[in-house]
Design a protein around this motif. Structure first.
Motif, mmCIF file in Angstrom:
data_model
loop_
_atom_site.group_PDB
_atom_site.id
_atom_site.type_symbol
_atom_site.label_atom_id
_atom_site.label_comp_id
_atom_site.label_asym_id
_atom_site.label_seq_id
_atom_site.Cartn_x
_atom_site.Cartn_y
_atom_site.Cartn_z
ATOM 1 N N LEU A 1 -20.302 14.835 -48.967
ATOM 2 C CA LEU A 1 -19.348 15.752 -48.335
ATOM 3 C C LEU A 1 -18.868 15.222 -46.992
ATOM 4 O O LEU A 1 -17.685 15.329 -46.653
ATOM 5 C CB LEU A 1 -19.970 17.135 -48.165
ATOM 6 C CG LEU A 1 -20.222 17.913 -49.450
ATOM 7 C CD1 LEU A 1 -20.994 19.192 -49.148
ATOM 8 C CD2 LEU A 1 -18.914 18.228 -50.169
ATOM 9 N N TYR A 2 -19.787 14.657 -46.224
ATOM 10 C CA TYR A 2 -19.421 14.098 -44.921
ATOM 11 C C TYR A 2 -18.414 12.964 -45.101
ATOM 12 O O TYR A 2 -17.422 12.874 -44.378
ATOM 13 C CB TYR A 2 -20.665 13.616 -44.175
ATOM 14 C CG TYR A 2 -20.350 13.045 -42.832
ATOM 15 C CD1 TYR A 2 -20.144 13.876 -41.734
ATOM 16 C CD2 TYR A 2 -20.243 11.676 -42.639
ATOM 17 C CE1 TYR A 2 -19.830 13.361 -40.487
ATOM 18 C CE2 TYR A 2 -19.936 11.144 -41.404
ATOM 19 C CZ TYR A 2 -19.727 11.985 -40.332
ATOM 20 O OH TYR A 2 -19.402 11.473 -39.112
ATOM 21 N N ASN B 1 -22.501 21.285 -57.623
ATOM 22 C CA ASN B 1 -22.050 21.644 -56.274
ATOM 23 C C ASN B 1 -20.591 21.248 -56.053
ATOM 24 O O ASN B 1 -19.833 21.996 -55.425
ATOM 25 C CB ASN B 1 -22.947 21.009 -55.216
ATOM 26 C CG ASN B 1 -24.196 21.810 -54.969
ATOM 27 O OD1 ASN B 1 -24.130 22.993 -54.630
ATOM 28 N ND2 ASN B 1 -25.347 21.193 -55.156
ATOM 29 N N ARG C 1 -19.191 17.789 -39.137
ATOM 30 C CA ARG C 1 -20.027 18.978 -39.007
ATOM 31 C C ARG C 1 -21.449 18.577 -39.350
ATOM 32 O O ARG C 1 -21.675 17.652 -40.121
ATOM 33 C CB ARG C 1 -19.570 20.094 -39.971
ATOM 34 C CG ARG C 1 -18.148 20.555 -39.784
ATOM 35 C CD ARG C 1 -18.018 21.360 -38.490
ATOM 36 N NE ARG C 1 -16.760 22.077 -38.400
ATOM 37 C CZ ARG C 1 -15.701 21.627 -37.766
ATOM 38 N NH1 ARG C 1 -15.715 20.454 -37.222
ATOM 39 N NH2 ARG C 1 -14.616 22.358 -37.696
ATOM 40 N N THR C 2 -22.405 19.286 -38.816
ATOM 41 C CA THR C 2 -23.795 18.908 -39.043
ATOM 42 C C THR C 2 -24.439 19.666 -40.190
ATOM 43 O O THR C 2 -25.330 19.146 -40.838
ATOM 44 C CB THR C 2 -24.632 19.129 -37.765
ATOM 45 O OG1 THR C 2 -24.459 20.484 -37.349
ATOM 46 C CG2 THR C 2 -24.202 18.179 -36.669
ATOM 47 N N HIS C 3 -24.007 20.875 -40.463
ATOM 48 C CA HIS C 3 -24.629 21.667 -41.527
ATOM 49 C C HIS C 3 -23.694 21.760 -42.729
ATOM 50 O O HIS C 3 -22.476 21.822 -42.581
ATOM 51 C CB HIS C 3 -24.966 23.069 -41.033
ATOM 52 C CG HIS C 3 -25.979 23.107 -39.940
ATOM 53 N ND1 HIS C 3 -26.574 21.991 -39.428
ATOM 54 C CD2 HIS C 3 -26.515 24.139 -39.255
ATOM 55 C CE1 HIS C 3 -27.419 22.325 -38.474
ATOM 56 N NE2 HIS C 3 -27.395 23.630 -38.337
ATOM 57 N N ARG C 4 -24.286 21.807 -43.913
ATOM 58 C CA ARG C 4 -23.521 21.843 -45.153
ATOM 59 C C ARG C 4 -22.545 23.023 -45.180
ATOM 60 O O ARG C 4 -21.388 22.867 -45.559
ATOM 61 C CB ARG C 4 -24.454 21.911 -46.351
ATOM 62 C CG ARG C 4 -23.720 21.864 -47.676
ATOM 63 C CD ARG C 4 -24.648 21.938 -48.858
ATOM 64 N NE ARG C 4 -25.579 20.826 -48.841
ATOM 65 C CZ ARG C 4 -26.627 20.721 -49.641
ATOM 66 N NH1 ARG C 4 -26.878 21.672 -50.517
ATOM 67 N NH2 ARG C 4 -27.437 19.692 -49.577
ATOM 68 N N SER C 5 -23.010 24.197 -44.780
ATOM 69 C CA SER C 5 -22.128 25.374 -44.828
ATOM 70 C C SER C 5 -20.936 25.190 -43.893
ATOM 71 O O SER C 5 -19.811 25.577 -44.232
ATOM 72 C CB SER C 5 -22.897 26.640 -44.475
ATOM 73 O OG SER C 5 -23.428 26.555 -43.175
ATOM 74 N N LEU D 1 -19.633 22.290 -43.075
ATOM 75 C CA LEU D 1 -18.809 21.264 -43.700
ATOM 76 C C LEU D 1 -17.963 21.854 -44.825
ATOM 77 O O LEU D 1 -16.769 21.576 -44.927
ATOM 78 C CB LEU D 1 -19.714 20.148 -44.238
ATOM 79 C CG LEU D 1 -19.118 18.780 -44.492
ATOM 80 C CD1 LEU D 1 -18.282 18.295 -43.319
ATOM 81 C CD2 LEU D 1 -20.225 17.785 -44.768
ATOM 82 N N LEU E 1 -25.737 15.052 -51.421
ATOM 83 C CA LEU E 1 -24.606 15.968 -51.284
ATOM 84 C C LEU E 1 -24.058 15.997 -49.864
ATOM 85 O O LEU E 1 -22.846 15.928 -49.660
ATOM 86 C CB LEU E 1 -25.000 17.379 -51.731
ATOM 87 C CG LEU E 1 -23.865 18.388 -51.716
ATOM 88 C CD1 LEU E 1 -22.726 17.957 -52.639
ATOM 89 C CD2 LEU E 1 -24.367 19.763 -52.085
ATOM 90 N N ASP E 2 -24.935 16.073 -48.868
ATOM 91 C CA ASP E 2 -24.452 16.122 -47.484
ATOM 92 C C ASP E 2 -23.706 14.846 -47.119
ATOM 93 O O ASP E 2 -22.634 14.897 -46.510
ATOM 94 C CB ASP E 2 -25.617 16.356 -46.515
ATOM 95 C CG ASP E 2 -26.213 17.742 -46.666
ATOM 96 O OD1 ASP E 2 -25.484 18.661 -47.067
ATOM 97 O OD2 ASP E 2 -27.421 17.897 -46.393
ATOM 98 N N GLY E 3 -24.254 13.687 -47.491
ATOM 99 C CA GLY E 3 -23.588 12.416 -47.207
ATOM 100 C C GLY E 3 -22.256 12.295 -47.926
ATOM 101 O O GLY E 3 -21.273 11.807 -47.366
#
Length: 177
Positions: A19-20, A71, A31-35, A37, A15-17
């Motif tokens: 979204l990034y 998500n 951004r470094t944190h999911r929230s 981002l 998910l993080d990748g």
């Protein structure tokens, strides 16, 4: 309608990748944190002109986990009443349709406005498809494949573009070595 597009070809990034990658393609600073981002993407969407839309195309969407689908659904819900919505286009194999009909993904499935299933290509369409792909790189099917060989590959593919790609690619690699 002006579109802001993001194309995800490797949805197994987590998910993080994912979204990034979407944020990067839409021009949102990293951004470094999911929230953070989520907030930055939301802020970016809020700043779009009234006639602009953001569209994220996710290829091989059948590889997304249920959690990732949920998500992405939750994120797209953030602007449900907005005039500047975020749209997802999930391209995947038929197994994706089966998964989306399961009770756990019902909310995601209910948000799908349009669904389409592509039928296998007819033999003439398959040949046109191969030619189209080769012409884009300066080639021609007739120059690279013996007619019997190409007919065989296309028949074995069953008209499925993914199989056509793999069979032709592998045949050209083997011929080169």
């Amino acid at each position: 309608i002006p579109l802001r597009l993001a194309y995800v070809s490797h949805p197994k990034l987590g998910l993080d990748g994912l979204l990034y990658d979407i944020a990067r393609q839409l021009g949102v600073p990293a951004r470094t944190h999911r929230s953070e981002l989520f907030r930055a993407l939301g802020h970016h969407l809020d700043k779009l002109a009234p006639d602009e839309r953001a569209v994220v195309i996710v290829d091989d969407a059948q590889t997304l986990s249920d959690e990732m689908l949920e998500n992405l659904w939750l994120f797209s819900n953030r602007n449900l009443n907005s005039k500047r919505p975020l749209h997802f286009v999930f391209a995947g194999q038929p197994s994706l349709i089966d998964r989306l009909s399961m009770p756990g993904l019902r909310p995601v499935n209910e948000r799908i406005d349009v669904s389409a299933t592509l039928k296998p290509l007819e033999p003439e369409e398959s040949l046109a498809y191969v030619n189209y792909r080769l012409v884009a790189f300066g080639g021609r099917a007739e120059a690279l494949f013996a007619q019997g060989a190409l007919d065989y590959l296309l028949a074995r593919s069953g008209g499925i573009p993914r199989k056509i790609n793999v069979f032709c690619h592998n045949a050209l690699l083997r011929a080169h070595h």
